[in-house]
Design a protein around this motif. Structure first.
Motif, PDB file in Angstrom:
ATOM      1  N   UNK B  60       0.830  -1.164   0.347  1.00 19.93           N
ATOM      2  CA  UNK B  60       0.137   0.098   0.070  1.00 19.93           C
ATOM      3  C   UNK B  60       0.751   1.169  -0.050  1.00 19.93           C
ATOM      4  N   UNK B  61       2.122   1.119   0.776  1.00 20.53           N
ATOM      5  CA  UNK B  61       2.883   2.552   0.972  1.00 20.53           C
ATOM      6  C   UNK B  61       3.478   2.646  -0.474  1.00 20.53           C
ATOM      7  N   UNK B  62       3.885   1.591  -1.051  1.00 26.85           N
ATOM      8  CA  UNK B  62       4.611   1.659  -2.585  1.00 26.85           C
ATOM      9  C   UNK B  62       3.678   1.942  -3.503  1.00 26.85           C
ATOM     10  N   UNK B  63       2.291   1.622  -3.507  1.00 26.12           N
ATOM     11  CA  UNK B  63       1.358   2.058  -4.441  1.00 26.12           C
ATOM     12  C   UNK B  63       1.157   3.321  -4.413  1.00 26.12           C
ATOM     13  N   UNK B  94      -0.256  -6.390  -8.961  1.00 23.92           N
ATOM     14  CA  UNK B  94       0.353  -5.102  -9.034  1.00 23.92           C
ATOM     15  C   UNK B  94       1.499  -4.980  -9.821  1.00 23.92           C
ATOM     16  N   UNK B  95       2.042  -5.848 -10.618  1.00 23.59           N
ATOM     17  CA  UNK B  95       2.919  -5.890 -11.418  1.00 23.59           C
ATOM     18  C   UNK B  95       2.761  -4.881 -12.403  1.00 23.59           C
ATOM     19  N   UNK B  96       1.729  -4.234 -12.814  1.00 25.22           N
ATOM     20  CA  UNK B  96       1.357  -3.307 -13.659  1.00 25.22           C
ATOM     21  C   UNK B  96       1.661  -2.061 -13.007  1.00 25.22           C
ATOM     22  N   UNK B  97       1.459  -1.804 -12.017  1.00 26.06           N
ATOM     23  CA  UNK B  97       1.331  -0.414 -11.278  1.00 26.06           C
ATOM     24  C   UNK B  97       2.847  -0.293 -10.590  1.00 26.06           C
ATOM     25  N   UNK B  98       3.385  -1.058 -10.146  1.00 24.53           N
ATOM     26  CA  UNK B  98       4.741  -0.916  -9.562  1.00 24.53           C
ATOM     27  C   UNK B  98       6.000  -1.325 -10.772  1.00 24.53           C
ATOM     28  N   UNK B  99       6.834  -0.347 -10.689  1.00 20.43           N
ATOM     29  CA  UNK B  99       7.945  -0.619 -11.658  1.00 20.43           C
ATOM     30  C   UNK B  99       8.991  -1.460 -11.023  1.00 20.43           C
ATOM     31  N   UNK B 100       9.345  -2.562 -11.486  1.00 20.16           N
ATOM     32  CA  UNK B 100      10.312  -3.348 -10.741  1.00 20.16           C
ATOM     33  C   UNK B 100      11.752  -3.465 -11.761  1.00 20.16           C
ATOM     34  N   UNK B 101      12.700  -3.501 -11.296  1.00 19.75           N
ATOM     35  CA  UNK B 101      13.945  -3.673 -12.263  1.00 19.75           C
ATOM     36  C   UNK B 101      15.121  -4.375 -11.301  1.00 19.75           C
ATOM     37  N   UNK B 102      15.625  -5.278 -12.020  1.00 19.34           N
ATOM     38  CA  UNK B 102      16.812  -5.709 -11.401  1.00 19.34           C
ATOM     39  C   UNK B 102      18.307  -5.018 -11.355  1.00 19.34           C
TER      40      UNK B 102
END
Lengths: 304, 102
Positions: B60-63, B94-102
C-alpha cells in the motif's frame, strides 16, 4: 508462586526464577523407570536436593532425552547464569529460545522415550507464552483421550491434523508437534510469530519459497486482527506434522475472548488485496468468528 | 533495551532510497514517512536489495508513493527486489502498477 528478585543485579529473572512457569513435565513412564536406572548416583543427589531452579529431579534417561533436543543445555546454562540473565524480551533472544526447538523432527524421536515433552516459557515482561508438545504416532493416546489432551492447553481449539489424521500406518515415525503461543496483538510481535512459523515450516520440509508464502500469509492475518482489535491478545496454535511422506502446517490464530472488543456480529473479513494474497499463498484458509486458520503443505518433499 | 519486533533501515541516497529489513504492519509507517518526500529527479529509485520480507502494508505504501511520483511527473522504480518481494507483488496483481527492475 512469588516473584524472586536477584540480589546482585536487581533484575527479575524471568526464565529461571520460581515466579515463572518454566517447567518440564516429566512423562509418567520415565518417572517409573527411574528406579531401574543404573547410572543414578548423581540422580540420588538430585532427588534429595532439588536444583535451585525448582525443577523436579531429573533421571539420566530424561537428561539424555533433553539433551537430544537441546533443552538440557539451555536449562543448565540458565541455572548457572541465573543472576546474570536478563528477561529475554528482545527479538533476538526469543529467537534463540525458539531455535532450540528446531532439533526436534530432523532426528527420529526414540520410540521408547516420552509420550510427550512439554515445555513452557513465560516472559513476564511482555507476557509471551510458548508451550510445545511433541507426540509421535507410535505413542499416541487412544483416540478417545486425544481430544481432551489437545484441548487441555487451550479450550475451544481443536487441531484439524490431530483429530483427523488417519489412525493407520503408525510405524512410519510420523510426528505431530503442537506449539501454542500467546502474545499481545501488537504489530511488533508479528516478526516473532513469522520466525516461529518459518522455523516450524523448515522442520516440516517446506521449501524456501513456501516458507516465504507462509510468512506472508501470517503477516496478512495478523495485520487484519491488529487493525480490528489493537489492544487484544492472540492465542496462536501451530500444528505441524512431519513425516517422510506427509507434512503440513496448520496455524490457528484466535483473539483471546476476555480481551477482545469485537462483537460477534462483526466477524473478521479480509479486503480484496488480503484475500487474493491469502488465496495464492496457502492451501486453505478459514475464518470463523474471531479466529483465522491457515494451512499449507509443502508441494514436494525435499529429501536430505 | 533493544526494541523487539521487525527492523527496517531506510537510507536516503542520491536519487532515492536504500531499504533494508522487513516491511510489515509494524514497519510500514516508517517506510511511508521516509517516502513522503520524493527526490527531485526524473527517475527515483528505491533499492530493495536488502528487503527480505514485505506484506500488503508495504504494498500500500509503495502504490501510494508510486502514484504520488507519477502525479509529479516522475517515475518510481523498485530495484533489486528479492523473490519474496516479487512474489507478493505478483500475487496481488500489482505488476502493472509498480515498476520493478533488477
Amino acid at each position: 508462586m512469588s516473584t524472586s528478585r536477584c540480589g546482585q543485579c536487581g533484575s527479575v529473572s524471568a526464565t529461571t526464577s520460581s515466579s515463572t512457569k518454566v517447567s518440564i513435565v516429566k512423562p509418567a513412564e520415565l518417572v517409573n523407570r527411574q528406579s531401574d536406572d543404573t547410572l543414578n548416583n548423581a540422580d540420588t543427589n538430585r532427588r534429595t536436593r532439588p536444583t535451585s531452579i525448582g525443577f523436579r529431579p531429573f533421571s539420566s534417561a530424561l537428561i539424555d532425552r533433553l539433551q537430544r533436543v537441546n533443552v538440557w543445555r539451555w536449562l543448565h546454562a540458565s541455572n548457572n547464569h541465573a543472576c546474570r540473565r536478563r528477561a529475554p524480551t528482545n527479538f533476538r533472544s526469543i529467537r534463540d529460545k525458539i531455535d532450540m526447538h528446531r532439533g526436534y523432527p530432523s532426528e527420529a524421536p526414540p520410540k521408547r522415550a516420552s509420550r510427550s515433552l512439554s515445555r513452557s516459557l513465560s516472559f513476564e515482561k511482555h507476557r509471551i507464552r510458548i508451550d510445545t508438545t511433541h507426540a509421535t504416532w507410535n505413542d499416541r493416546p487412544p483416540r478417545s483421550q486425544r481430544r481432551e489432551r489437545v484441548s487441555h492447553h487451550n479450550p475451544g481449539y481443536r487441531s484439524a491434523v490431530m483429530s483427523d489424521s488417519p489412525p493407520s500406518d503408525r510405524s512410519d515415525g510420523r510426528a505431530i508437534d503442537t506449539v501454542d503461543v500467546e502474545l499481545p496483538l501488537d504489530t511488533r510481535y508479528i516478526a516473532t510469530l513469522r520466525l516461529i512459523a518459518a522455523s516450524l515450516a523448515a522442520d516440516a520440509r517446506f521449501s524456501v519459497d513456501e516458507i516465504d508464502d507462509l510468512r506472508l500469509a501470517l503477516s496478512e492475518v495478523w495485520a487484519l486482527m491488529a487493525d480490528r482489535a489493537p489492544t487484544g491478545r492472540v492465542a496462536v496454535r501451530f500444528t505441524s506434522s512431519t513425516a517422510p511422506v506427509e507434512s503440513g502446517l496448520t496455524i490457528t490464530l484466535g483473539l483471546v475472548a476476555a480481551d477482545t472488543d469485537i462483537s460477534p456480529a462483526d466477524p473478521l473479513t479480509f479486503d480484496d488485496l488480503g484475500r487474493s494474497i491469502l488465496t495464492s499463498v496457502v492451501d486453505s484458509y478459514a475464518i470463523s468468528g474471531h479466529a483465522v486458520s491457515i494451512s499449507k503443505r509443502p508441494a514436494e518433499i525435499v529429501h536430505g | 533495551m533493544q526494541e523487539s519486533g521487525s527492523q527496517l533501515n531506510i537510507l536516503a541516497v542520491v536519487g532515492g532510497w536504500s531499504v533494508e529489513g522487513e516491511i510489515d504492519a509494524h514497519t510500514a509507517p516508517h517506510l511511508a514517512a521516509a517516502l513522503t518526500e520524493i527526490p527531485d529527479t526524473d527517475v527515483v529509485i528505491a533499492d530493495f536489495r536488502g528487503v527480505t520480507f514485505m506484506d500488503s502494508s508495504g504494498l500500500r505504501v509503495l502504490v501510494e508513493a508510486t502514484t504520488r511520483a507519477v502525479d509529479q511527473g516522475r517515475e518510481l522504480i523498485i530495484s533489486n527486489p528479492s523473490s519474496a518481494v516479487r512474489r507478493v507483488i505478483e500475487v496481488s496483481g500489482l505488476n502493472g502498477t509498480l515498476q520493478l527492475r533488477d
